[in-house]
Design an enzyme around this catalytic site. Structure first.
Site, mmCIF file in Angstrom:
data_model
loop_
_atom_site.group_PDB
_atom_site.id
_atom_site.type_symbol
_atom_site.label_atom_id
_atom_site.label_comp_id
_atom_site.label_asym_id
_atom_site.label_seq_id
_atom_site.Cartn_x
_atom_site.Cartn_y
_atom_site.Cartn_z
ATOM 1 N N VAL A 1 -11.101 2.648 -3.744
ATOM 2 C CA VAL A 1 -10.709 2.190 -5.080
ATOM 3 C C VAL A 1 -11.668 1.065 -5.500
ATOM 4 O O VAL A 1 -11.727 0.013 -4.840
ATOM 5 C CB VAL A 1 -9.251 1.672 -5.086
ATOM 6 C CG1 VAL A 1 -8.867 1.216 -6.491
ATOM 7 C CG2 VAL A 1 -8.298 2.756 -4.596
ATOM 8 N N HIS B 1 -10.039 -5.471 -3.425
ATOM 9 C CA HIS B 1 -8.730 -5.640 -2.791
ATOM 10 C C HIS B 1 -8.926 -6.082 -1.356
ATOM 11 O O HIS B 1 -9.873 -5.663 -0.688
ATOM 12 C CB HIS B 1 -7.891 -4.365 -2.841
ATOM 13 C CG HIS B 1 -8.605 -3.125 -2.404
ATOM 14 N ND1 HIS B 1 -9.543 -2.489 -3.194
ATOM 15 C CD2 HIS B 1 -8.532 -2.399 -1.261
ATOM 16 C CE1 HIS B 1 -10.002 -1.424 -2.555
ATOM 17 N NE2 HIS B 1 -9.419 -1.359 -1.378
ATOM 18 N N ASP C 1 0.845 -1.190 0.000
ATOM 19 C CA ASP C 1 0.000 0.000 0.000
ATOM 20 C C ASP C 1 0.884 1.246 0.000
ATOM 21 O O ASP C 1 1.890 1.311 0.693
ATOM 22 C CB ASP C 1 -0.920 -0.004 1.228
ATOM 23 C CG ASP C 1 -2.085 0.955 1.085
ATOM 24 O OD1 ASP C 1 -3.228 0.496 0.969
ATOM 25 O OD2 ASP C 1 -1.838 2.190 1.083
ATOM 26 N N ILE C 2 0.499 2.238 -0.781
ATOM 27 C CA ILE C 2 1.310 3.454 -0.914
ATOM 28 C C ILE C 2 1.282 4.284 0.381
ATOM 29 O O ILE C 2 2.228 5.012 0.664
ATOM 30 C CB ILE C 2 0.825 4.281 -2.131
ATOM 31 C CG1 ILE C 2 1.911 5.229 -2.602
ATOM 32 C CG2 ILE C 2 -0.464 5.019 -1.849
ATOM 33 C CD1 ILE C 2 1.652 5.810 -3.982
ATOM 34 N N ASN D 1 -12.882 -3.566 2.093
ATOM 35 C CA ASN D 1 -13.935 -2.557 2.123
ATOM 36 C C ASN D 1 -14.747 -2.631 0.842
ATOM 37 O O ASN D 1 -14.188 -2.828 -0.238
ATOM 38 C CB ASN D 1 -13.309 -1.168 2.264
ATOM 39 C CG ASN D 1 -12.543 -1.004 3.563
ATOM 40 O OD1 ASN D 1 -13.015 -1.428 4.610
ATOM 41 N ND2 ASN D 1 -11.363 -0.410 3.498
ATOM 42 N N HIS E 1 -6.884 -5.928 2.163
ATOM 43 C CA HIS E 1 -5.746 -5.367 2.882
ATOM 44 C C HIS E 1 -5.209 -6.445 3.827
ATOM 45 O O HIS E 1 -5.986 -7.056 4.568
ATOM 46 C CB HIS E 1 -6.169 -4.190 3.765
ATOM 47 C CG HIS E 1 -6.766 -3.014 3.056
ATOM 48 N ND1 HIS E 1 -6.089 -1.841 2.865
ATOM 49 C CD2 HIS E 1 -7.991 -2.826 2.499
ATOM 50 C CE1 HIS E 1 -6.868 -0.963 2.235
ATOM 51 N NE2 HIS E 1 -8.036 -1.546 2.010
HETATM 52 P P1 5GP Z 1 -9.884 1.231 0.257
HETATM 53 O O1 5GP Z 1 -10.191 2.446 1.079
HETATM 54 O O2 5GP Z 1 -10.488 1.320 -1.117
HETATM 55 O O3 5GP Z 1 -10.212 -0.050 0.958
HETATM 56 O O4 5GP Z 1 -8.310 1.174 0.114
HETATM 57 C C1 5GP Z 1 -7.601 1.698 -0.969
HETATM 58 C C2 5GP Z 1 -6.136 1.627 -0.607
HETATM 59 O O5 5GP Z 1 -5.381 1.857 -1.784
HETATM 60 C C3 5GP Z 1 -5.680 2.674 0.424
HETATM 61 O O6 5GP Z 1 -5.124 2.003 1.547
HETATM 62 C C4 5GP Z 1 -4.653 3.509 -0.342
HETATM 63 O O7 5GP Z 1 -3.566 3.899 0.461
HETATM 64 C C5 5GP Z 1 -4.226 2.570 -1.452
HETATM 65 N N1 5GP Z 1 -3.779 3.238 -2.658
HETATM 66 C C6 5GP Z 1 -4.410 4.259 -3.302
HETATM 67 N N2 5GP Z 1 -3.726 4.612 -4.405
HETATM 68 C C7 5GP Z 1 -2.654 3.782 -4.464
HETATM 69 C C8 5GP Z 1 -1.582 3.654 -5.400
HETATM 70 O O8 5GP Z 1 -1.469 4.368 -6.399
HETATM 71 N N3 5GP Z 1 -0.657 2.678 -5.143
HETATM 72 C C9 5GP Z 1 -0.748 1.872 -4.039
HETATM 73 N N4 5GP Z 1 0.218 0.948 -3.881
HETATM 74 N N5 5GP Z 1 -1.750 1.958 -3.155
HETATM 75 C C10 5GP Z 1 -2.697 2.915 -3.361
#
Ligand code: 5GP
Length: 122
Positions: free
Chosen positions: A102, A106, A35-36, A93, A108
Site C-alpha cells: 500500500v 505505514h 490490520d485486516i 516497508n 506495522h
Molecule cells: P505493506 O505490505 O504495504 O507493508 O502492508 C500493507 C498492510 O495493509 C498489510 O498488512 C495488509 O493486510 C493491510 N491492509 C490491506 N488492505 C487493508 C484494508 O482495507 N484495511 C486494513 N485495516 N488493512 C489493510
C-alpha cells in the site's frame, strides 16, 4: 527522489471514511487501526493523515508537528496495547525491495507472540 502519491490507495480511502477501519487511536495528524489480515495477535498499522508514500518521503516533507505526532502515536499504541513487557516489532516497508503493498506510509506494530528473527535468509 520525488514521490508521486496515489490518492486512490486503500489507506487514502480509509482516511476519507470510504473504507471502514477498526480505529485504535486517532489524533490531528495520525491514525492507528487494526490490520485486516493480522500476522500476530496484535497487528496495528499507524499512518500519517498527510499524503506521504513512505518513510523517507515523510521525513523529508512532513512538518515537525506531523513527525512528532506520528512517533508519539506509535509509542502510545504500544502502551495502550500493553506491549512494554512482552516486546514488539515495528516494520515500515518501502518500495519494491521492501515489498510495500500500500503506497501510503505505514508502520506495522506487531506483538503478542514470539516473532522470530527479523529476516529470513533469501
Ligand atoms: P505493506 O505490505 O504495504 O507493508 O502492508 C500493507 C498492510 O495493509 C498489510 O498488512 C495488509 O493486510 C493491510 N491492509 C490491506 N488492505 C487493508 C484494508 O482495507 N484495511 C486494513 N485495516 N488493512 C489493510
Amino acid at each position: 527522489m520525488a514521490y508521486t502519491y496515489d490518492p486512490k490507495n486503500i489507506f487514502a480511502k480509509i482516511l476519507t471514511g470510504e473504507i471502514p477501519n477498526k480505529t485504535v487511536l486517532e489524533t490531528e495528524h495520525t491514525l492507528a487501526f487494526r490490520d485486516i489480515y493480522p500476522q500476530a495477535p496484535v497487528h496495528v498499522l499507524v499512518i500519517p493523515k498527510g499524503a506521504y508514500v513512505c518513510y523517507d518521503h515523510f521525513a523529508q516533507e512532513a512538518s515537525d508537528a506531523e513527525i512528532l505526532d506520528f512517533n508519539r502515536v506509535i509509542g502510545e499504541v504500544c502502551r495502550m496495547e500493553g506491549l512494554e513487557a512482552g516486546g514488539y516489532r515495528l516494520i515500515s516497508n518501502a518500495g519494491r525491495d521492501g515489498v510495500q503493498e500500500v503506497p501510503h506510509l505505514h508502520v506495522h506494530i506487531l506483538a503478542g507472540r514470539p516473532l522470530g528473527r527479523m529476516l529470513e535468509k533469501a
